[in-house]
Write a protein that holds these residues in place. Structure first.
Motif, mmCIF file in Angstrom:
data_model
loop_
_atom_site.group_PDB
_atom_site.id
_atom_site.type_symbol
_atom_site.label_atom_id
_atom_site.label_comp_id
_atom_site.label_asym_id
_atom_site.label_seq_id
_atom_site.Cartn_x
_atom_site.Cartn_y
_atom_site.Cartn_z
ATOM 1 N N HIS A 136 94.673 -18.973 -62.395
ATOM 2 C CA HIS A 136 94.426 -20.412 -62.241
ATOM 3 C C HIS A 136 93.586 -20.976 -63.390
ATOM 4 O O HIS A 136 92.944 -22.012 -63.235
ATOM 5 N N LYS A 137 93.586 -20.279 -64.513
ATOM 6 C CA LYS A 137 92.870 -20.737 -65.706
ATOM 7 C C LYS A 137 93.743 -20.468 -66.922
ATOM 8 O O LYS A 137 94.624 -19.609 -66.885
ATOM 9 N N TYR A 138 93.480 -21.186 -67.988
ATOM 10 C CA TYR A 138 94.228 -20.939 -69.213
ATOM 11 C C TYR A 138 93.359 -21.278 -70.424
ATOM 12 O O TYR A 138 92.363 -22.003 -70.316
ATOM 13 N N ILE A 139 93.757 -20.738 -71.553
ATOM 14 C CA ILE A 139 93.149 -21.098 -72.839
ATOM 15 C C ILE A 139 94.283 -21.497 -73.784
ATOM 16 O O ILE A 139 95.285 -20.797 -73.897
ATOM 17 N N SER A 140 94.117 -22.645 -74.426
ATOM 18 C CA SER A 140 95.076 -23.111 -75.410
ATOM 19 C C SER A 140 94.439 -23.005 -76.798
ATOM 20 O O SER A 140 93.354 -23.542 -77.040
ATOM 21 N N SER B 1 93.722 -9.443 -66.044
ATOM 22 C CA SER B 1 92.343 -9.468 -65.535
ATOM 23 C C SER B 1 92.000 -10.802 -64.893
ATOM 24 O O SER B 1 91.041 -10.905 -64.114
ATOM 25 N N GLY B 2 92.772 -11.839 -65.226
ATOM 26 C CA GLY B 2 92.481 -13.185 -64.730
ATOM 27 C C GLY B 2 91.628 -14.000 -65.670
ATOM 28 O O GLY B 2 91.481 -15.212 -65.501
ATOM 29 N N ASP B 3 91.054 -13.359 -66.688
ATOM 30 C CA ASP B 3 90.211 -14.046 -67.675
ATOM 31 C C ASP B 3 91.054 -14.337 -68.922
ATOM 32 O O ASP B 3 91.481 -13.408 -69.613
ATOM 33 N N PRO B 4 91.291 -15.618 -69.238
ATOM 34 C CA PRO B 4 92.163 -15.949 -70.366
ATOM 35 C C PRO B 4 91.480 -15.958 -71.735
ATOM 36 O O PRO B 4 92.103 -16.339 -72.731
#
Length: 232
Positions: free
Chosen positions: A221-225, A185-188
């Protein structure tokens, strides 16, 4: 009767990609012209450049050159003028570009820094149409000693097996591991399943004395750690 294929040389001199390259360099070529050099010939009265433009436009204007990565072999072959050979050429050049980008990033990646890890795997994972989970295995110095896609499909805590993951980690003599997967979806933003899975893997790692350093979710182009968000 079908018209013969048009070649690069039938274009006006200033529009021929080879001549343009020799005169001004590769950076002067458009995306379509670069792809046309790979394709070499067009089809049914269509130049290679025109065919390349059709291919790049197939996924919609928003994707442009990224369409050659997004389109499957089957989807490419549905485009008029693209047979099996041309489709394979296109997918191979996309894969080569991806590997070059990854090799360049490897010189700078730090597996102790989530942002660095996310940037290293971003191009490989952000365009995938289904979820892929990768196991990243590190040694005592946090250097990469192995990586493996261990799951494809919707990531579910009940489907991803800690046993499979830690058998792989033990085989590589890993001391630390990182889980990384994408959200098409592009949403992380992590789902409840993502959080539950991470908890299970952390607990299993503690028992095996193989530490889970992070779980990184790749978006567009986004991430969640999980480590950065104090979710571990």
């Amino acid at each position: 009767m079908l018209k013969p294929q048009k070649t690069m040389k039938e274009l006006p001199k200033e529009e021929q990609p080879y001549e343009k390259f020799e005169a001004y360099g590769a950076e002067s070529l458009s995306d379509a012209e670069l792809l046309a050099v790979i394709l070499r010939t067009g089809t049914k009265g269509m130049t290679a450049v025109a065919l390349a433009r059709n291919i790049l436009g197939e996924s919609g204007a928003e994707w442009g050159i990224l369409s050659i990565e997004r389109l499957s072999l089957r989807e490419l072959k549905k485009i008029s003028g693209v047979g099996n050979v041309k489709a394979i050429q296109i997918k191979c050049i996309a894969e080569l570009a991806k590997r070059i980008a990854k090799a360049e990033q490897y010189q700078k990646v730090s597996f102790r820094q989530p942002k660095s890890v996310a940037e290293y795997y971003m191009e490989e994972f952000r365009m995938k149409k289904q979820e892929h989970m990768m196991l990243i295995m590190l040694n005592t110095k946090s250097m990469l000693i192995g990586e493996k896609v261990i799951f494809k499909g919707t990531v579910n805590a009940s489907l991803v097996s800690p046993r499979e993951i830690f058998m792989e980690a033990v085989e590589h003599e890993a001391v630390y591991i990182i889980l990384l997967h994408n959200h098409p979806s592009g949403d992380p933003t992590p789902s409840r399943e993502d959080i539950a899975l991470t908890k299970r893997m952390k607990e299993a790692g503690n028992l095996m004395d193989i530490k889970l350093l992070d779980h990184i979710i790749i978006g567009d182009h986004k991430y969640i750690s999980f480590a950065e968000q104090d979710l571990l």
